[in-house]
Design a protein around this motif. Structure first.
Motif, PDB file in Angstrom:
ATOM      1  N   ASP A  81       0.847  -1.188   0.000  1.00 16.07           N
ATOM      2  CA  ASP A  81       0.000   0.000   0.000  1.00 16.07           C
ATOM      3  C   ASP A  81       0.886   1.243   0.000  1.00 16.07           C
ATOM      4  OD1 ASP A  81      -1.780   2.075   0.500  1.00 16.07           O
ATOM      5  OD2 ASP A  81      -2.979   0.915   1.914  1.00 16.07           O
ATOM      6  N   TYR A 102      -1.202   0.871  -5.021  1.00 18.43           N
ATOM      7  CA  TYR A 102      -0.431  -0.295  -4.585  1.00 18.43           C
ATOM      8  C   TYR A 102       0.703  -0.536  -5.578  1.00 18.43           C
ATOM      9  CZ  TYR A 102      -4.589  -1.237  -1.796  1.00 18.43           C
ATOM     10  OH  TYR A 102      -5.635  -1.117  -0.928  1.00 18.43           O
ATOM     11  N   ASP A 147       1.127  -8.272   2.410  1.00 14.84           N
ATOM     12  CA  ASP A 147       1.125  -6.820   2.271  1.00 14.84           C
ATOM     13  C   ASP A 147       2.390  -6.211   2.871  1.00 14.84           C
ATOM     14  OD1 ASP A 147       0.691  -7.103   4.975  1.00 14.84           O
ATOM     15  OD2 ASP A 147      -1.287  -6.151   4.973  1.00 14.84           O
TER      16      ASP A 147
END
Length: 288
Positions: free
Chosen positions: A224, A264, A281
């Motif tokens: 992110d 992203y 992530d």
């Protein structure tokens, strides 16, 4: 052999040319740098074969010192991104197949493989990265000789760096824990294409962009980078000879629109020696 997950965290990126570090993974590197991770760039060539794409800088004065100009641009871009160190692997830009640059024996694509691997092994052993970012196995959309060579050299060097019997003169063996391949997702390209159309603008994404098979099913890890669009944008603009500030591909959308499109950066996890469930992530997931 060392592979200590408790060692100071280090993220090492391997790129082909000056400006590649700005177009691929800039937000990711900035984010980890801000978290205290040591961030290291290995740039394999000096970008000597790149065209001057900014008409305002296509002058005799710039052409006469193009190598120095590109090194200055790289220094500015990497300071914006947040690289702690930039290491040049020392090869010339290979250009495209059948070009004059590609025939130059000093170019990256023509370097002896063992020599190029050895140079990167020494860097890996010295920097001791837990995570390496490099280029993927499938580069059919843009098969630049230097990009293909980055994949070949980096994957081999990661193996050799961990081998206690290989090149003891290059430092203590080091085992990289996780390896990721940078990719541009089809989802991101489609979202950008639709944003142009929705804003009444001509999209630079023509049918050719979508003619290649999507690799999205291979993506394992998305970082992110919300709020970090400006990092990539400013780093790209720092490469003023190679990035036209009027380019619709890079800057055709208003910043506030571009910043909200797929915030992203996507990767394929090529290897992991630690337990970390997918999808991820965090590039350092599983490293404690």
């Amino acid at each position: 052999m060392s592979s200590d997950a408790d060692a100071p965290r280090c993220l090492l990126s391997v790129h082909a040319h000056p400006d590649d570090e700005a177009s691929k993974g800039a937000g990711t590197v900035h984010k980890y740098h801000e978290q205290g991770v040591r961030t290291v760039l290995v740039c394999c060539t000096g970008g000597e074969a790149g065209d001057i794409l900014n008409p305002a800088l296509d002058t005799p004065e710039v052409r006469e010192r193009l190598h120095d100009v590109r090194m200055e641009e790289l220094a500015l871009a990497t300071s914006i991104i947040g690289y702690d160190e930039v290491i040049m692997l020392g090869y010339r830009d290979s250009g495209m197949p059948d070009s004059e640059h590609n025939a130059d024996p000093r170019c990256f694509a023509r370097a002896p493989l063992d020599e190029a691997v050895g140079r990167l092994v020494e860097i890996i052993r010295r920097e001791r990265p837990q995570v390496v970012l490099t280029y993927p196995d499938d580069q059919s959309r843009y098969p630049h000789p230097d990009h293909l060579r980055v994949y070949e050299v980096s994957m081999a060097a990661i193996d050799v760096a961990a081998d206690p019997a290989a090149h003891p003169e290059l430092g203590e063996p080091w085992q990289v824990s996780k390896v990721y391949w940078s990719v541009w997702s089809r989802r991101r390209m489609e979202a950008t294409h639709h944003a142009f159309l929705e804003n009444g603008l001509e999209s630079p994404f023509d049918d050719e962009w979508f003619s290649h098979e999507s690799q999205d099913h291979r993506i394992t890890t998305s970082i992110d980078v919300t709020g970090l669009y400006h990092v990539r944008s400013e780093a790209l603009r720092a490469h003023a000879t190679q990035i036209d500030p009027t380019s619709p591909f890079w800057f055709g959308l208003p910043d506030h629109v571009a910043a909200g499109i797929h915030p992203y950066e996507d990767y394929i996890r090529a290897r992991s020696l630690v337990d970390s469930p997918l999808p991820e992530d965090d590039l350092f997931a599983g490293l404690g």
